[in-house]
Design an enzyme around this catalytic site. Structure first.
Site, PDB file in Angstrom:
ATOM      1  N   THR A   5       0.830  -1.203   0.000  1.00 22.20           N
ATOM      2  CA  THR A   5       0.000   0.000   0.000  1.00 22.20           C
ATOM      3  C   THR A   5       0.864   1.252   0.000  1.00 22.20           C
ATOM      4  OG1 THR A   5      -1.811   1.143   1.139  1.00 22.20           O
ATOM      5  CG2 THR A   5      -0.122   0.201   2.530  1.00 22.20           C
ATOM      6  N   ASN A   7      -0.591   3.826   1.519  1.00 24.49           N
ATOM      7  CA  ASN A   7      -1.361   4.526   2.545  1.00 24.49           C
ATOM      8  C   ASN A   7      -0.881   4.123   3.949  1.00 24.49           C
ATOM      9  OD1 ASN A   7      -3.345   5.389   4.340  1.00 24.49           O
ATOM     10  ND2 ASN A   7      -5.008   5.116   2.852  1.00 24.49           N
ATOM     11  N   ASP A  73      -7.652  -3.503  -0.125  1.00 23.17           N
ATOM     12  CA  ASP A  73      -8.396  -2.536  -0.939  1.00 23.17           C
ATOM     13  C   ASP A  73      -9.703  -2.280  -0.222  1.00 23.17           C
ATOM     14  OD1 ASP A  73      -8.261  -1.011  -3.552  1.00 23.17           O
ATOM     15  OD2 ASP A  73     -10.317  -1.759  -3.538  1.00 23.17           O
ATOM     16  N   SER A  74     -10.012  -1.012  -0.044  1.00 28.24           N
ATOM     17  CA  SER A  74     -11.161  -0.693   0.799  1.00 28.24           C
ATOM     18  C   SER A  74     -11.868   0.544   0.287  1.00 28.24           C
ATOM     19  CB  SER A  74     -10.689  -0.501   2.246  1.00 28.24           C
ATOM     20  OG  SER A  74      -9.492   0.236   2.279  1.00 28.24           O
ATOM     21  N   ASP A 157     -13.955   8.417   7.874  1.00 28.05           N
ATOM     22  CA  ASP A 157     -14.402   8.045   9.229  1.00 28.05           C
ATOM     23  C   ASP A 157     -15.350   9.072   9.874  1.00 28.05           C
ATOM     24  OD1 ASP A 157     -13.267   5.546   9.378  1.00 28.05           O
ATOM     25  OD2 ASP A 157     -11.410   6.242  10.288  1.00 28.05           O
ATOM     26  N   HIS A 182     -14.533  -3.076   9.033  1.00 28.14           N
ATOM     27  CA  HIS A 182     -14.349  -3.888   7.835  1.00 28.14           C
ATOM     28  C   HIS A 182     -12.930  -4.448   7.792  1.00 28.14           C
ATOM     29  CE1 HIS A 182     -13.087   0.194   7.476  1.00 28.14           C
ATOM     30  NE2 HIS A 182     -12.675   0.127   6.226  1.00 28.14           N
TER      31      HIS A 182
HETATM   32  P1  ITT Z   1      -3.429   1.943  -1.658  1.00 31.80           P
HETATM   33  O1  ITT Z   1      -4.285   1.717  -2.887  1.00 31.80           O
HETATM   34  O2  ITT Z   1      -2.029   2.304  -1.991  1.00 31.80           O
HETATM   35  O3  ITT Z   1      -3.541   0.803  -0.679  1.00 31.80           O
HETATM   36  P2  ITT Z   1      -5.403   3.972  -1.092  1.00 31.80           P
HETATM   37  O4  ITT Z   1      -5.619   4.938   0.025  1.00 31.80           O
HETATM   38  O5  ITT Z   1      -5.469   4.527  -2.487  1.00 31.80           O
HETATM   39  O6  ITT Z   1      -3.995   3.230  -0.866  1.00 31.80           O
HETATM   40  P3  ITT Z   1      -7.707   2.326  -1.658  1.00 31.80           P
HETATM   41  O7  ITT Z   1      -7.558   2.398  -3.129  1.00 31.80           O
HETATM   42  O8  ITT Z   1      -8.039   1.006  -1.029  1.00 31.80           O
HETATM   43  O9  ITT Z   1      -6.378   2.790  -0.903  1.00 31.80           O
HETATM   44  O10 ITT Z   1      -8.773   3.415  -1.237  1.00 31.80           O
HETATM   45  C1  ITT Z   1      -9.314   3.328   0.004  1.00 31.80           C
HETATM   46  C2  ITT Z   1      -9.930   4.660   0.375  1.00 31.80           C
HETATM   47  O11 ITT Z   1     -11.188   4.397   1.009  1.00 31.80           O
HETATM   48  C3  ITT Z   1      -9.062   5.336   1.419  1.00 31.80           C
HETATM   49  O12 ITT Z   1      -8.098   6.198   0.836  1.00 31.80           O
HETATM   50  C4  ITT Z   1     -10.109   6.060   2.249  1.00 31.80           C
HETATM   51  O13 ITT Z   1     -10.467   7.242   1.618  1.00 31.80           O
HETATM   52  C5  ITT Z   1     -11.294   5.118   2.194  1.00 31.80           C
HETATM   53  N1  ITT Z   1     -11.255   4.208   3.346  1.00 31.80           N
HETATM   54  C6  ITT Z   1     -10.902   2.899   3.359  1.00 31.80           C
HETATM   55  N2  ITT Z   1     -10.928   2.417   4.597  1.00 31.80           N
HETATM   56  C7  ITT Z   1     -11.301   3.429   5.385  1.00 31.80           C
HETATM   57  C8  ITT Z   1     -11.486   3.563   6.768  1.00 31.80           C
HETATM   58  O14 ITT Z   1     -11.262   2.560   7.602  1.00 31.80           O
HETATM   59  N3  ITT Z   1     -11.872   4.731   7.242  1.00 31.80           N
HETATM   60  C9  ITT Z   1     -12.093   5.774   6.425  1.00 31.80           C
HETATM   61  N4  ITT Z   1     -11.918   5.757   5.105  1.00 31.80           N
HETATM   62  C10 ITT Z   1     -11.522   4.585   4.582  1.00 31.80           C
END
Ligand code: ITT
Length: 200
Positions: A5, A7, A73-74, A157, A182
């Protein structure tokens, strides 16, 4: 184990979650850019589902470091907006702050009675040497608040109220979020499987 990731919030949160999982011995995840040192390495997330994008990321990053990885992925899916922003949660209004992104979602819901939403997380383990992959998805359901509330957590959040609570994830403690989220459910399921199959 590296987490595939860019992130750092996911790395922090997954390490907090891992502390609460009893699997005889500790596992922690590390930020993968400490290993690959290529700040501009980007994976195109062309999948249509959380599972597809989680697999795409695990595959791409593990090929690069030639070691097993976890990926996450979330995103936030809002039912009355047909699942939007969903897999595009990070890319939606990409150059704007989360405060602006949340305000926009709240205005899109202004005349909506149904504020049901869920966070989803697809967690994947991939070992490139063995070509072995396990993936699973979990969700936490709740409602979108009427205003931005709280400063805890990250991303969306502050506008998500999980079912059974009157507070947003932005207001609830990290201990509560890391029990019911999740991400907590998906990571726990993945790890217990890998442990029972003696892969970890
Ligand atoms: P990577 O793809 O590099 O892992 P990313 O932040 O782009 O990093 P995602 O494509 O999975 O990751 O996008 C997930 C987004 O969804 C994340 O940036 C948040 O904006 C949101 N998200 C996911 N989980 C969350 C959580 O627990 N709380 C709040 N927002 C969340």
């Amino acid at each position: 184990m590296y987490l595939a990731t860019s992130n750092r919030n996911k790395v922090r949160e997954i390490n907090e979650i891992l502390q609460n999982i009893d699997i005889n011995g500790s596992i922690t995840v590390k930020y993968i850019f400490d290993e690959i040192k290529e700040d501009n390495f980007e994976v195109e997330e062309y999948g249509e589902t959380y599972v597809e994008n989680s697999v795409i990321k695990a595959w791409a990053y593990s090929k690069l470091i030639k070691k097993p990885v976890f990926s996450d992925d979330s995103g936030l899916s809002i039912i009355s907006l047909e699942g939007f922003p969903g897999v595009n949660s990070a890319r939606f209004m990409e150059n704007y702050s989360y405060e602006q992104k949340m305000k926009e979602l709240l205005s899109m819901l202004e005349n909506e009675k149904d504020r049901t939403a869920y966070f989803a997380c697809a967690a994947t383990y991939f070992d490139p040497q063995k070509n072995f992959l396990v993936t699973c998805q979990e969700e936490v359901y709740g409602k979108i608040a009427f205003e931005i509330r709280g400063k805890n957590g990250f991303g969306y959040d502050p506008i998500f109220i999980p079912d059974g609570y009157d507070y947003t994830f932005g207001e609830l403690s990290k201990d509560v979020k890391n029990k019911i989220s999740h991400r907590a459910k998906a990571i726990k399921k993945l790890l217990l499987f890998l442990k029972s199959a003696t892969i970890l």
